[in-house]
Design an enzyme around this catalytic site. Structure first.
Site, PDB file in Angstrom:
ATOM      1  N   GLN A 135       4.178   0.832   1.978  1.00  0.00           N
ATOM      2  CA  GLN A 135       4.301  -0.774   2.828  1.00  0.00           C
ATOM      3  C   GLN A 135       5.131  -1.692   2.165  1.00  0.00           C
ATOM      4  OE1 GLN A 135       2.221  -2.411   6.348  1.00  0.00           O
ATOM      5  NE2 GLN A 135       2.769  -0.767   5.777  1.00  0.00           N
ATOM      6  N   ASP A 167       0.509  -1.533  -0.354  1.00  0.00           N
ATOM      7  CA  ASP A 167      -0.128  -0.074  -0.093  1.00  0.00           C
ATOM      8  C   ASP A 167       1.130   1.088   0.009  1.00  0.00           C
ATOM      9  OD1 ASP A 167      -1.313  -2.024   0.397  1.00  0.00           O
ATOM     10  OD2 ASP A 167      -2.286  -1.210   2.166  1.00  0.00           O
TER      11      ASP A 167
HETATM   12  C1  FRU Z   1      -3.694  -3.616   2.425  1.00  0.00           C
HETATM   13  C2  FRU Z   1      -3.319  -3.880   3.867  1.00  0.00           C
HETATM   14  C3  FRU Z   1      -3.527  -3.044   4.358  1.00  0.00           C
HETATM   15  C4  FRU Z   1      -2.508  -3.319   6.085  1.00  0.00           C
HETATM   16  C5  FRU Z   1      -1.635  -3.545   5.157  1.00  0.00           C
HETATM   17  C6  FRU Z   1      -0.107  -4.585   5.553  1.00  0.00           C
HETATM   18  O1  FRU Z   1      -3.352  -4.205   1.322  1.00  0.00           O
HETATM   19  O2  FRU Z   1      -3.489  -5.399   4.311  1.00  0.00           O
HETATM   20  O3  FRU Z   1      -4.933  -3.560   5.406  1.00  0.00           O
HETATM   21  O4  FRU Z   1      -2.225  -2.518   7.108  1.00  0.00           O
HETATM   22  O5  FRU Z   1      -1.869  -3.941   4.094  1.00  0.00           O
HETATM   23  O6  FRU Z   1       0.568  -5.136   4.994  1.00  0.00           O
END
Ligand code: FRU
Length: 468
Positions: free
Chosen positions: A57, A41
């Site tokens: 992420q 994300d």
């Molecule tokens: C969405 C998600 C979020 C979480 C993150 C973890 O892709 O699952 O809900 O915070 O990725 O990497």
């Protein structure tokens, strides 16, 4: 100590991936992708002191999900990006299994990050919503949890998106209640440390929706052209005919948020992008008043680990930055105008699709005025078919080897297509819909045309854009 060990492992992985990058045909030239490991994300997207920041992420240790970090890039123009020091690493008791998604705000001149601390327990998990501040030199200081798990919800409460409205801060969170229904929670804050739960504002079994998924991730709520929009990613919606075909959905509701009563009256759910890969988008408001969005070009729990880039040590990328508007109750997405600065050599051709010359699409932008029926084959790996019924995208699934299709119905007049080694982003009719997809060509990177339809095709080669 733990941070040190993590950093050493990450450095090794980045060095290995750097060695492979030179002969990786799939690595994008102007889309944001991780130096090594897995990106998902977009997080903390903000324009702060004039400069854009995009966090992400990141698992720099492996092409796998897991205890996520926050990587960090910055840019003056949304197009040319530079690497910044890693912002968040997991390791505290409250984020030991991952610094999960969240957002950034400007609190009186301080860049603040709100993220989810993911903590796995034997057979379950819990989540803390946490605060961190970014110093002018990029160094990040964790301030710890500011919200614990609310009563009545499982450990799946995450992804704080925070904004200012009048005298208060507001936060939306994705959540799952004890009946395993996906929800969006609204909190109100006097400060970024003191929060009160206002209530559920949307979700499964709310506001006229029936069963609508077991978990809602990555909510984002903002005003757009006179209305309020909730972007959200519901998990567990069954596919219906030609809709909701991805494993998890990314879409939106348009309505009106009554801040005082935590009440969000809204209309139907619309998918935000109809391609094979698009999820967890996040927006920000730029200094010049534009609502800008980045999305993750990936979908969790699908076929991601069969993508061939894993062999080169990295996975996934961000979409291009897009500008949003609301027209007749629907979101219109346009590539930001800044992307035009990547344009190089230009050609234009016109005529029957069968007679058009193939064009290089390794890094390219195409603007197509379309009449009638035709097909375009992108490097033999993705086929776009334009008929009187609409547009379909077709490819071979990299896990099953079987054909798969995505659909948009309507009349195609205009297409704007961006290609970058292994991604195509298609904007239909000036952004009425987008279709974002990965593809992994085995052969030359050209687009071939076929059919009796009449086309005018403008084509630009695009420059690379990562500042290194
Ligand atoms: C969405 C998600 C979020 C979480 C993150 C973890 O892709 O699952 O809900 O915070 O990725 O990497």
């Amino acid at each position: 100590m733990r941070e040190n060990a993590l950093l050493k492992k990450a450095l090794k992985n980045v060095a290995i991936a750097a060695g492979k990058a030179g002969h990786d045909p799939y690595r994008p030239g102007w889309h944001l992708s991780p130096a090594a490991g897995l990106l998902n994300d977009p997080n903390g997207f903000i324009q702060f002191d004039g400069r854009y920041h995009l966090f992400y992420q990141w698992n720099p240790l492996a092409c796998a999900h897991g205890a996520k970090w926050w990587g960090h890039w910055s840019s003056d123009d949304l197009t040319h990006w530079q690497h910044e020091p890693v912002a968040l690493l997991p390791g505290e008791v409250y984020d030991v299994n991952g610094c999960y998604s969240g957002s950034a705000v400007n609190d009186n001149g301080t860049l603040c990050l709100l993220y989810t601390g993911n903590v796995k327990l034997p057979g379950s998990r819990t989540a803390w919503q946490c605060l961190a501040t970014v110093q002018p030199d990029g160094e990040v200081t964790k301030a710890g949890p500011v919200i614990g798990l609310p009563e009545g919800y499982t450990g799946h409460v995450r992804d704080p998106k925070v904004w200012r409205h009048g005298p208060y801060w507001y936060m939306v969170l994705g959540a799952q209640n004890l009946q395993e229904q996906g929800k969006v929670l609204l909190y109100r804050g006097e400060t970024l440390r003191q929060w009160t739960l206002s209530g559920e504002i949307a979700g499964s079994h709310l506001n006229g929706l029936g069963e609508f998924g077991y978990m809602w991730e990555c909510p984002d709520l903002f005003a757009l052209d006179g209305q309020d929009v909730l972007l959200v990613c519901p998990q567990g919606l069954p596919a219906k005919e030609q809709s909701w075909l991805n494993t998890h959905q990314s879409g939106y509701f348009v309505g009106r948020l009554e801040y005082e009563h935590a009440d969000f009256t809204h209309g139907d759910f619309h998918e935000l992008d109809l391609g094979f890969e698009f999820y967890a988008p996040q927006t920000t408001l730029s200094d010049d008043g534009r609502r800008l969005l980045f999305g993750w070009v990936g979908v969790p729990d699908a076929d991601e680990f069969y993508q061939p880039t894993a062999e080169y040590g990295w996975m996934h990328m961000m979409s291009c930055p897009r500008e949003l508007h609301l027209v007749n109750g629907k979101i219109i997405q346009q590539p930001v105008k800044e992307l035009q600065s990547l344009r190089g050599e230009h050609t234009r051709q016109q005529g029957c699709a069968d007679d058009l010359a193939p064009l290089a699409i390794t890094q390219a932008e195409l603007v197509i005025a379309s009449q009638g029926e035709w097909q375009a084959h992108l490097a033999g790996a993705l086929t776009l078919t334009c008929t009187a019924q609409g547009l379909t995208l077709h490819r071979i699934n990299c896990r099953t080897g079987e054909p798969e299709t995505r659909y948009w119905s309507g009349q195609v007049n205009h297409l704007h297509i961006f290609c970058d080694h292994s991604i195509a982003e298609i904007f239909i009719n000036h952004g009425e819909t987008t279709m974002t997809s990965r593809y992994f060509p085995a052969a030359e990177q050209r687009i071939h045309w076929q059919g009796r339809g009449q086309l005018t095709v403008e084509h630009w080669q695009l420059e690379s854009s990562m500042v290194v």
